[in-house]
Design a protein around this motif. Sequence first.
Motif, PDB file in Angstrom:
ATOM      1  N   GLN A  66       0.639  -1.257  -0.010  1.00 36.92           N
ATOM      2  CA  GLN A  66      -0.075   0.117   0.010  1.00 36.92           C
ATOM      3  C   GLN A  66       0.882   1.170   0.006  1.00 36.92           C
ATOM      4  O   GLN A  66       0.415   2.278  -0.124  1.00 36.92           O
ATOM      5  N   ASN A  67       2.191   1.063   0.346  1.00 37.03           N
ATOM      6  CA  ASN A  67       3.291   2.274   0.006  1.00 37.03           C
ATOM      7  C   ASN A  67       3.902   2.265  -1.171  1.00 37.03           C
ATOM      8  O   ASN A  67       4.723   2.985  -1.536  1.00 37.03           O
ATOM      9  N   ILE A  68       3.336   1.590  -2.256  1.00 38.82           N
ATOM     10  CA  ILE A  68       3.988   1.548  -3.532  1.00 38.82           C
ATOM     11  C   ILE A  68       3.170   1.975  -4.731  1.00 38.82           C
ATOM     12  O   ILE A  68       2.057   1.426  -4.596  1.00 38.82           O
ATOM     13  N   PHE A  69       3.507   2.805  -5.450  1.00 37.66           N
ATOM     14  CA  PHE A  69       3.032   3.260  -6.735  1.00 37.66           C
ATOM     15  C   PHE A  69       3.655   2.445  -8.252  1.00 37.66           C
ATOM     16  O   PHE A  69       5.023   2.984  -7.961  1.00 37.66           O
ATOM     17  N   VAL A  70       2.876   2.073  -8.798  1.00 34.83           N
ATOM     18  CA  VAL A  70       3.598   1.452  -9.967  1.00 34.83           C
ATOM     19  C   VAL A  70       3.167   2.455 -11.167  1.00 34.83           C
ATOM     20  O   VAL A  70       1.869   2.400 -11.543  1.00 34.83           O
ATOM     21  N   GLY A  71       4.238   2.850 -11.947  1.00 35.86           N
ATOM     22  CA  GLY A  71       3.798   3.853 -13.114  1.00 35.86           C
ATOM     23  C   GLY A  71       4.488   3.417 -14.445  1.00 35.86           C
ATOM     24  O   GLY A  71       5.278   2.507 -14.471  1.00 35.86           O
ATOM     25  N   ASN A  72       3.826   4.014 -15.485  1.00 41.66           N
ATOM     26  CA  ASN A  72       4.474   3.777 -16.706  1.00 41.66           C
ATOM     27  C   ASN A  72       5.669   4.854 -16.827  1.00 41.66           C
ATOM     28  O   ASN A  72       5.752   5.750 -17.318  1.00 41.66           O
ATOM     29  N   GLY A  73       6.928   4.098 -16.508  1.00 41.53           N
ATOM     30  CA  GLY A  73       8.210   4.836 -16.147  1.00 41.53           C
ATOM     31  C   GLY A  73       8.026   5.491 -14.900  1.00 41.53           C
ATOM     32  O   GLY A  73       6.862   6.021 -14.510  1.00 41.53           O
ATOM     33  N   ASP A  75       8.771   8.589 -15.014  1.00 48.51           N
ATOM     34  CA  ASP A  75       8.338  10.060 -15.508  1.00 48.51           C
ATOM     35  C   ASP A  75       6.724  10.069 -15.183  1.00 48.51           C
ATOM     36  O   ASP A  75       6.217  11.322 -15.078  1.00 48.51           O
ATOM     37  N   GLU A  76       5.905   8.906 -15.123  1.00 50.38           N
ATOM     38  CA  GLU A  76       4.579   9.172 -14.983  1.00 50.38           C
ATOM     39  C   GLU A  76       4.252   9.702 -13.357  1.00 50.38           C
ATOM     40  O   GLU A  76       3.728  10.561 -13.143  1.00 50.38           O
ATOM     41  N   VAL A 212       8.568   0.489 -16.346  1.00 51.39           N
ATOM     42  CA  VAL A 212       8.225   0.237 -15.127  1.00 51.39           C
ATOM     43  C   VAL A 212       8.887   1.224 -14.108  1.00 51.39           C
ATOM     44  O   VAL A 212      10.058   0.896 -13.773  1.00 51.39           O
ATOM     45  N   GLY A 213       8.114   2.074 -13.606  1.00 51.72           N
ATOM     46  CA  GLY A 213       8.508   3.050 -12.548  1.00 51.72           C
ATOM     47  C   GLY A 213       7.889   3.096 -11.335  1.00 51.72           C
ATOM     48  O   GLY A 213       6.758   2.453 -11.241  1.00 51.72           O
ATOM     49  N   LEU A 214       8.756   3.138 -10.249  1.00 48.65           N
ATOM     50  CA  LEU A 214       8.110   3.045  -8.944  1.00 48.65           C
ATOM     51  C   LEU A 214       8.299   4.399  -8.003  1.00 48.65           C
ATOM     52  O   LEU A 214       9.297   4.962  -8.226  1.00 48.65           O
ATOM     53  N   ILE A 222       0.347   7.742  -1.800  1.00 51.95           N
ATOM     54  CA  ILE A 222      -0.123   6.909  -2.689  1.00 51.95           C
ATOM     55  C   ILE A 222      -1.444   7.008  -3.033  1.00 51.95           C
ATOM     56  O   ILE A 222      -1.775   6.569  -4.486  1.00 51.95           O
ATOM     57  N   HIS A 223      -2.108   7.130  -2.341  1.00 53.35           N
ATOM     58  CA  HIS A 223      -3.857   7.491  -2.419  1.00 53.35           C
ATOM     59  C   HIS A 223      -3.929   8.529  -3.508  1.00 53.35           C
ATOM     60  O   HIS A 223      -4.794   8.475  -4.634  1.00 53.35           O
ATOM     61  N   VAL A 224      -3.094   9.650  -3.490  1.00 50.65           N
ATOM     62  CA  VAL A 224      -3.109  10.709  -4.354  1.00 50.65           C
ATOM     63  C   VAL A 224      -2.755  10.173  -5.879  1.00 50.65           C
ATOM     64  O   VAL A 224      -3.527  10.492  -6.684  1.00 50.65           O
ATOM     65  N   PHE A 225      -1.647   9.451  -5.804  1.00 53.77           N
ATOM     66  CA  PHE A 225      -1.216   9.003  -6.926  1.00 53.77           C
ATOM     67  C   PHE A 225      -2.176   8.015  -7.923  1.00 53.77           C
ATOM     68  O   PHE A 225      -2.782   8.176  -9.110  1.00 53.77           O
TER      69      PHE A 225
END
Length: 274
Positions: A66-73, A75-76, A212-214, A222-225
């Motif tokens: 729950q403390n992790i965001f996975v993004g499109n690189g 850069d996202e 894959v960005g973290l 993380i909720h905001v992301f």
Amino acid sequence: LLRPNIRDLVPYKSARDEFKGQAAVFLDANENSFGSPLEKSYNRYPDPQQWKLKEKISSIKGVPPQNIFVGNGSDEAIDLLFRAFCRPGIDNVIVLPPTYGMYEVSAAINDVEIRRVSLLPDFQLNMEGIADAIDENTKLLFVCSPNNPTGNSVPVEDIEVLLHNFNGLVVVDEAYINFARQKTTIPSLTEFPNLVVLQTLSKAWGLAGLRVGLAFASEELIHVFNKIKPPYNVNEATQQLALEALEQIGQVNAWIKQTVAERELLVKKLAAIS
């Protein structure tokens, strides 16, 4: 720190966001039930929260999913920080050149003032200059460590001084942390709610083509992301392939050791040139 329109935003939600059980078919999604022309079917939408991938990353990094965001690189994640916290034409951010160029690109795209505080001659932080650049509208401070392009790490003690004294978010970009002797700032997340740590699978893990960005941060951040990201920001093929790669940590560690050894060899060879 959050922009009022983001605070009040009602995010897009699908049944996948509300349903926590196991299911192969979601009738609300209007997916093609025939499958796809590919040997492996990609007719179903991916998990919008990437829970399996986050659980695997959690086991490696020691950070709760729950403390992790996975993004499109990464850069996202950088762009989402601007969109969530910086009011166009009002707020400002601080960057520390020479450093990674996307901070300034994202700032320009979002019409956010950029304040540059150059690194000192030894490429360390100009703490007095940073303090002078901060005002009540400074929302983000980007610290790249190890820094791109200079290669040096910023002492964790200096980063903690910023975290203690800056009321905005300190974003520590650790894209190259696997090649550094210095430890990650991830353990500081439990102490500093205004810390965001960025990492990536593009460098040591060799997955630049998958994007894959973290981002590691408090649950609140993380909720905001998750609130403002596109619903399915990481595709199914990327999630599956990343999971496969994360099983090969031994191979990756061997590559890291070899890369660092080659770096030391290059330093010696360069030093021999007049």
